[in-house]
Write a protein that holds these residues in place. Sequence first.
Motif, PDB file in Angstrom:
ATOM      1  N   GLU A  89       0.729 -22.179   5.150  1.00  0.00           N
ATOM      2  CA  GLU A  89       2.035 -21.750   4.638  1.00  0.00           C
ATOM      3  C   GLU A  89       1.944 -20.403   3.917  1.00  0.00           C
ATOM      4  OE1 GLU A  89       3.197 -25.096   2.264  1.00  0.00           O
ATOM      5  OE2 GLU A  89       4.239 -26.049   3.955  1.00  0.00           O
ATOM      6  N   MET A  90       0.837 -20.198   3.189  1.00  0.00           N
ATOM      7  CA  MET A  90       0.666 -18.909   2.522  1.00  0.00           C
ATOM      8  C   MET A  90       0.527 -17.790   3.552  1.00  0.00           C
ATOM      9  SD  MET A  90      -1.812 -20.098  -0.656  1.00  0.00           S
ATOM     10  CE  MET A  90      -2.641 -18.547  -0.658  1.00  0.00           C
ATOM     11  N   GLU A  91      -0.243 -18.082   4.612  1.00  0.00           N
ATOM     12  CA  GLU A  91      -0.375 -17.064   5.667  1.00  0.00           C
ATOM     13  C   GLU A  91       0.948 -16.862   6.384  1.00  0.00           C
ATOM     14  OE1 GLU A  91      -3.527 -18.264   8.239  1.00  0.00           O
ATOM     15  OE2 GLU A  91      -5.066 -17.990   6.706  1.00  0.00           O
ATOM     16  N   ALA A  92       1.712 -17.937   6.490  1.00  0.00           N
ATOM     17  CA  ALA A  92       3.016 -17.822   7.149  1.00  0.00           C
ATOM     18  C   ALA A  92       3.947 -16.912   6.374  1.00  0.00           C
ATOM     19  CB  ALA A  92       3.632 -19.205   7.307  1.00  0.00           C
ATOM     20  N   ASP A  93       3.836 -16.984   5.051  1.00  0.00           N
ATOM     21  CA  ASP A  93       4.658 -16.079   4.237  1.00  0.00           C
ATOM     22  C   ASP A  93       4.285 -14.616   4.520  1.00  0.00           C
ATOM     23  OD1 ASP A  93       6.069 -18.128   3.096  1.00  0.00           O
ATOM     24  OD2 ASP A  93       4.757 -18.262   1.312  1.00  0.00           O
ATOM     25  N   GLN A  94       2.983 -14.369   4.749  1.00  0.00           N
ATOM     26  CA  GLN A  94       2.544 -13.007   5.027  1.00  0.00           C
ATOM     27  C   GLN A  94       3.007 -12.544   6.422  1.00  0.00           C
ATOM     28  OE1 GLN A  94      -1.676 -13.074   4.613  1.00  0.00           O
ATOM     29  NE2 GLN A  94      -1.633 -13.425   2.385  1.00  0.00           N
ATOM     30  N   PHE A  95       2.964 -13.475   7.364  1.00  0.00           N
ATOM     31  CA  PHE A  95       3.292 -13.084   8.752  1.00  0.00           C
ATOM     32  C   PHE A  95       4.618 -13.683   9.212  1.00  0.00           C
ATOM     33  CE2 PHE A  95      -1.371 -13.155   8.474  1.00  0.00           C
ATOM     34  CZ  PHE A  95      -1.628 -11.839   8.772  1.00  0.00           C
ATOM     35  N   ARG A  96       5.519 -13.926   8.316  1.00  0.00           N
ATOM     36  CA  ARG A  96       6.753 -14.612   8.650  1.00  0.00           C
ATOM     37  C   ARG A  96       7.553 -13.899   9.739  1.00  0.00           C
ATOM     38  NH1 ARG A  96       9.135 -18.710   6.288  1.00  0.00           N
ATOM     39  NH2 ARG A  96       7.833 -18.539   4.443  1.00  0.00           N
ATOM     40  N   VAL A  97       7.584 -12.620   9.696  1.00  0.00           N
ATOM     41  CA  VAL A  97       8.401 -11.875  10.648  1.00  0.00           C
ATOM     42  C   VAL A  97       7.881 -12.069  12.074  1.00  0.00           C
ATOM     43  CG1 VAL A  97       9.177  -9.553  11.315  1.00  0.00           C
ATOM     44  CG2 VAL A  97       8.993 -10.152   8.888  1.00  0.00           C
ATOM     45  N   ASN A  98       6.550 -12.052  12.260  1.00  0.00           N
ATOM     46  CA  ASN A  98       5.999 -12.078  13.613  1.00  0.00           C
ATOM     47  C   ASN A  98       5.735 -13.496  14.153  1.00  0.00           C
ATOM     48  OD1 ASN A  98       6.011  -9.298  13.610  1.00  0.00           O
ATOM     49  ND2 ASN A  98       3.915  -9.154  12.851  1.00  0.00           N
ATOM     50  N   GLY A  99       5.215 -14.383  13.318  1.00  0.00           N
ATOM     51  CA  GLY A  99       4.760 -15.645  13.906  1.00  0.00           C
ATOM     52  C   GLY A  99       5.265 -16.906  13.230  1.00  0.00           C
ATOM     53  N   TYR A 100       6.471 -16.887  12.703  1.00  0.00           N
ATOM     54  CA  TYR A 100       6.974 -18.037  11.966  1.00  0.00           C
ATOM     55  C   TYR A 100       7.046 -19.297  12.841  1.00  0.00           C
ATOM     56  CZ  TYR A 100       9.933 -20.945   9.101  1.00  0.00           C
ATOM     57  OH  TYR A 100      10.426 -21.975   8.375  1.00  0.00           O
ATOM     58  N   SER A 101       7.542 -19.208  14.022  1.00  0.00           N
ATOM     59  CA  SER A 101       7.733 -20.397  14.860  1.00  0.00           C
ATOM     60  C   SER A 101       6.388 -21.004  15.296  1.00  0.00           C
ATOM     61  CB  SER A 101       8.589 -20.072  16.085  1.00  0.00           C
ATOM     62  OG  SER A 101       7.945 -19.110  16.892  1.00  0.00           O
ATOM     63  N   GLU A 102       5.407 -20.160  15.572  1.00  0.00           N
ATOM     64  CA  GLU A 102       4.096 -20.677  15.990  1.00  0.00           C
ATOM     65  C   GLU A 102       3.396 -21.425  14.845  1.00  0.00           C
ATOM     66  OE1 GLU A 102      -0.172 -18.935  17.487  1.00  0.00           O
ATOM     67  OE2 GLU A 102       1.635 -17.774  17.930  1.00  0.00           O
ATOM     68  N   ILE A 103       3.460 -20.884  13.669  1.00  0.00           N
ATOM     69  CA  ILE A 103       2.840 -21.536  12.508  1.00  0.00           C
ATOM     70  C   ILE A 103       3.542 -22.860  12.213  1.00  0.00           C
ATOM     71  CG2 ILE A 103       2.469 -21.330  10.022  1.00  0.00           C
ATOM     72  CD1 ILE A 103       2.046 -18.329  10.470  1.00  0.00           C
ATOM     73  N   GLU A 104       4.836 -22.893  12.335  1.00  0.00           N
ATOM     74  CA  GLU A 104       5.592 -24.120  12.083  1.00  0.00           C
ATOM     75  C   GLU A 104       5.172 -25.227  13.058  1.00  0.00           C
ATOM     76  OE1 GLU A 104       7.395 -24.012   9.381  1.00  0.00           O
ATOM     77  OE2 GLU A 104       7.943 -26.116   9.570  1.00  0.00           O
ATOM     78  N   ARG A 105       4.990 -24.869  14.330  1.00  0.00           N
ATOM     79  CA  ARG A 105       4.524 -25.843  15.328  1.00  0.00           C
ATOM     80  C   ARG A 105       3.131 -26.363  14.985  1.00  0.00           C
ATOM     81  NH1 ARG A 105       4.724 -22.579  20.242  1.00  0.00           N
ATOM     82  NH2 ARG A 105       6.057 -21.152  19.154  1.00  0.00           N
TER      83      ARG A 105
END
Length: 184
Positions: A89-105
Amino acid sequence: MKNVTDSFVSLGHWPSAGSFGLNTDILATNPINLSVVIGVLIFFGKGVLSDLLDNRKQRILNTIRNSEELRGGAIEQLEKARARLRKAEMEADQFRVNGYSEIEREKLNLINSTYKTLEQLDNYKNETIKFEQQRAINQVRQRVFQQALQGALGTLNSSLNNELHLRTISANIGMLGAMKEITD
């Protein structure tokens, strides 16, 4: 019941026997013999049955302990998975613009696999407990039945004539067949 009392009363009326007599009437003495055999089986079979149940109890308790240890390991894995989830989730905050949907999966897959693992371990524990309990019950039933049958057959063999012996065997075979159909 009158036949049983008559068999005791008639002991004193046999002139050839004196003060002690032997009742050869099988139908009058059979309930007495059966009660003696059942009493002996209960007296001597109680210890064996108790030992069997204690051993089975220890095995079941060991199985439960093992299952609890496995459950503890699964909870550890769940905590590690949650830690990885927090990190993701912390990394998702950093890369939210590019890879939010992949991290969520990935997060959902990780949670689902962990819950499935926990669920499988709980199912395995419950199945093991049920299996061990049923196996213990079946073993106890089988041993008690075998001991009772051996004692009864020994008593019957020593006190029956040939014709009555054959009829008794036929009746017991019929009862065993009926019992087998019930257990199947």
